[in-house]
Design a protein around this motif. Structure first.
Motif, short mmCIF file in Angstrom:
data_model
loop_
_atom_site.label_atom_id
_atom_site.label_comp_id
_atom_site.label_asym_id
_atom_site.label_seq_id
_atom_site.Cartn_x
_atom_site.Cartn_y
_atom_site.Cartn_z
N ASP A 179 0.84 -1.20 0.00
CA ASP A 179 0.00 0.00 0.00
C ASP A 179 0.87 1.25 0.00
N GLU B 174 -2.39 -4.12 -7.29
CA GLU B 174 -2.79 -3.36 -6.10
C GLU B 174 -3.57 -4.27 -5.15
N ARG B 175 -3.43 -4.02 -3.85
CA ARG B 175 -3.97 -4.94 -2.84
C ARG B 175 -5.47 -5.20 -2.98
N GLN B 176 -6.29 -4.18 -3.15
CA GLN B 176 -7.73 -4.40 -3.28
C GLN B 176 -8.07 -5.14 -4.57
N ASP B 177 -7.34 -4.85 -5.64
CA ASP B 177 -7.52 -5.58 -6.90
C ASP B 177 -7.08 -7.04 -6.74
N TYR C 146 -7.41 -8.83 -4.01
CA TYR C 146 -8.52 -9.53 -3.36
C TYR C 146 -9.62 -9.88 -4.36
#
Length: 147
Positions: A82, A113-116, A118
């Motif tokens: 992040d 990217e972290r949310q992507d 997931y």
């Protein structure tokens, strides 16, 4: 007992790898990853646990049997840190050291990217949860073909 199978390989993981087809993805997750909730969306709806292994060891046993893909933009993805997407953490470097010699011709390593990560993990074939404690120690491996 089977000949030539790494002794760290578990029956559930071996079964998973045998069931996967070209283009299917497997998540190698750290100990903090929400494996149960993410796996509930995957083809295999239960996470596969490797409690005695860190991320690079899990990547090692998986890629000793599973070829990586070379027909897409990536063969493997790492979870980005992040606020520092270009930064490679110690876990990323260790993971890339295992993956690099196993890349097929035209294979590529990349990041997400972290949310992507997931969101993409929810579409994976399976989630493997390790004992990895280093932050952002999560990877997605894309299965290739055997020539």
């Amino acid at each position: 007992m089977l000949i030539g199978i790494d002794s760290r390989m578990t029956p559930p993981l071996l079964h998973c790898l045998a069931r996967m087809g070209h283009g299917d993805e497997i998540v190698v997750a750290d100990a903090n990853f929400p494996s149960a909730s993410i796996a509930s969306h995957c083809t295999l709806s239960e996470a596969i646990h490797l409690p005695g292994l860190d991320g690079p060891a899990a990547i090692d046993i998986i890629t000793s049997l599973m070829p990586l893909d070379s027909f897409t933009d990536y063969s493997a993805l790492r979870m980005q840190i992040d606020g520092a997407p270009e930064e490679m953490g110690e876990i990323h470097t260790a993971g890339w050291e295992v993956l690099t010699p196993r890349l097929p011709e035209n294979g590529r390593l990349s990041s997400i990217e972290r949310q992507d990560f997931y969101a993409q993990a929810r579409r994976a074939f399976a989630v493997v949860q390790t004992a990895e404690t280093r932050p952002y120690g999560c990877f997605i491996l894309r299965k290739g073909v055997v020539f």
